[in-house]
Write an enzyme that holds these catalytic residues in place. Structure first.
Site, short mmCIF file in Angstrom:
data_model
loop_
_atom_site.label_atom_id
_atom_site.label_comp_id
_atom_site.label_asym_id
_atom_site.label_seq_id
_atom_site.Cartn_x
_atom_site.Cartn_y
_atom_site.Cartn_z
N HIS A 88 -38.73 -12.01 45.71
CA HIS A 88 -39.33 -10.94 44.57
C HIS A 88 -38.25 -10.24 43.86
CE1 HIS A 88 -40.52 -8.69 48.17
NE2 HIS A 88 -39.99 -7.85 47.32
N SER A 127 -37.54 -3.58 51.60
CA SER A 127 -37.89 -4.96 51.23
C SER A 127 -36.50 -5.76 51.29
CB SER A 127 -38.23 -4.90 49.69
OG SER A 127 -38.98 -6.10 49.60
N SER A 157 -40.85 -9.11 53.52
CA SER A 157 -41.51 -9.28 52.11
C SER A 157 -42.35 -8.20 51.55
CB SER A 157 -42.30 -10.78 52.42
OG SER A 157 -43.22 -10.93 51.01
N GLY A 205 -38.53 0.39 49.94
CA GLY A 205 -36.99 0.40 50.17
C GLY A 205 -36.78 -0.46 51.11
N ASP A 211 -40.71 -16.31 50.04
CA ASP A 211 -40.14 -15.09 49.18
C ASP A 211 -38.69 -15.02 49.66
OD1 ASP A 211 -39.93 -12.65 47.96
OD2 ASP A 211 -41.37 -11.59 49.21
#
Length: 463
Positions: A220, A339, A355, A337, A250
């Site tokens: 993402h 991710s 994810s 933060g 992802d």
């Protein structure tokens, strides 16, 4: 463009260090220690072996082939350091082979095919924002979770779908948090997009199929922005090559713009230590894992499910769902933060990329990770130091003002959340989450200096 390190800061982390210290204490004293032991007995079976989690994962893969349709999943008993394999009715001779291979064999009711069919039913009947499901081999059931947004008609629909599978097939629980991608706050890689600054975290440094240095991060993030920098206002130093989100994964592959960038295969674990990443491995339910993130630092927990499906509320369509499949489910906490950060094991196996999930590092929750093995296979990348060597440019540990001088990472703070040399506050931009070597391109300093700015967490619209 030749990547230059940002100036280091000597600030120490004042927030979030206590929680992370627990994980550091568990990981660091034994980072290079072997868990191998002599064969031991269990339940009176002399063939049962004690194994490292990575060896258990390898054994599970072999036994799945041996058992065929009789295989119904497996998990790692971390207390006994044993692999437990679920079987349904099958050839007794095949089961004997599994025991001789060193596993604990457990008879269960639901086959892997039945559990997979149940997951497909849920996909057809219960693809609702704020829901997830994963196979839990410890209970031999599908574990279905609904976050706090699933109420009213959606909750009734979900309950009906789970009941339809039967009490012996699935369980349903409520989570107090909200499923979301962990995409805001103090990350260590940045991109300027219309409306503000986007932040994400580097997961593992890799070598792309064409031999160029690159890194993996969340998909993402790669969908949100094309070019990435190591400071909020700096020039881009890396460009997205491939990105997958939502759908079957992802993950993003991001190539460094400078082909001479040094990108060592390691993760800063805080407390002045690094963990060398030696290989990618498949996760095993029950194994202890570690997550590194720039917001919350180092945290540990266990894998609780595999092949998880998560239905995130779409960020672009208020009525839409971003469904991601094939994820690792854990009870390791994470916050915005974190991710894109790295999920790894004590012995240096890369497992996943952060994810999303629910909860935080105060109340806990569920966190989902993209398997690294799948990301590598899809992108054609390999773990490694990206052609620039793995040790930096002579400014490794102990360089002058580096916190924790003399240590390979220089990451003096036990949380690893970012102070070694510029990460500052855990919500600040400085310490990149699980950066393979904790930097974006600058191979010279594994402490995170390359990603440091003023530690501010004030950027808006961040990923």
């Amino acid at each position: 463009m030749s990547h230059k390190r940002m100036p280091k800061r000597k600030a120490a982390i004042a927030v979030g260090g206590v929680a992370a210290l627990g994980a550091a204490a568990l990981l660091l004293p034994n980072a290079n220690a072997s868990q191998d032991q002599d064969n031991a007995t269990a339940g009176g079976t002399a063939d049962v072996r004690t194994l490292k989690a990575t060896d258990a994962s390898d054994l599970a893969g072999r036994l799945q082939k041996i058992l065929g349709d009789a295989f119904a999943g497996s998990y790692y008993d971390s207390g006994k350091q044993q692999l437990v394999v679920n079987v349904v009715s099958g050839d007794d001779n095949v089961i004997v082979q599994a025991k001789k291979a060193g596993a604990v064999v457990r008879q269960v009711d639901n086959s892997a095919a039945e559990l997979q069919a149940a997951a497909r039913t849920l996909k057809a009947r219960a693809t609702i924002p704020g829901t997830s499901w994963a196979v839990d081999p410890r209970t031999d059931k599908i574990q279905v979770t609904a976050d706090s947004t699933v109420t009213g008609a959606d909750w009734n629909r979900l309950q009906s779908a789970v009941r339809g599978l039967g009490t012996g097939m699935a369980t349903l629980k409520k989570s107090s948090g909200t499923f979301k991608t962990f995409v805001s706050g103090g990350d260590a890689i940045f991109s300027q997009v219309q409306g503000g600054s986007v932040r994400c975290s580097l997961g593992f440094n890799v070598t792309a199929s064409d031999g160029s240095p690159a890194f993996l991060t969340a998909g993402h993030c790669g969908v949100a922005a094309k070019q990435w920098s190591d400071s909020e206002t700096g020039q881009p130093i890396a460009t997205v090559d491939q990105a997958t989100f939502p759908g079957e994964g992802d993950f993003s592959l991001v190539k460094y713009d400078d082909p001479n960038t040094q990108a060592p295969s390691e993760v800063d674990a805080g407390n002045g230590r690094t963990v060398q990443i030696k290989q990618a491995a498949d996760a095993t339910v029950g194994e202890t894992v570690f997550r590194m993130g720039s917001t919350t630092g180092l945290h540990d927990g266990q894998v609780t499910g595999l092949d998880a499906t998560v239905n995130f509320q779409s960020e672009t369509d208020p009525n839409g769902v971003d469904t991601v499949t094939g994820l690792i489910q854990t009870d390791v906490c994470a916050e915005p933060g974190d991710s894109g950060g790295s999920l790894f094991t004590q012995d240096g196996s890369a497992l996943g990329l952060t994810s999303g999930g629910s909860g935080d590092c105060t109340s806990g929750g569920e966190t989902f990770f993209q398997p690294v093995t799948t990301a590598l296979q899809a992108t054609g990348a390999t773990l490694g130091d990206g052609g620039g060597g793995g040790n930096g440019a002579g400014d490794q540990a102990g360089a002058g003002d580096q916190a924790g001088a003399g240590d390979p990472s220089g990451a003096g703070d036990p949380s690893g959340a970012g102070d070694p040399s510029g990460a500052g506050e855990p919500a600040g931009a400085g310490h990149q989450a699980g950066a393979g070597g904790d930097r974006i391109g600058g191979g010279a300093d594994p402490s995170g200096a390359g990603a440091a700015d003023d530690g501010s967490s004030s950027s808006t619209g961040s990923h």
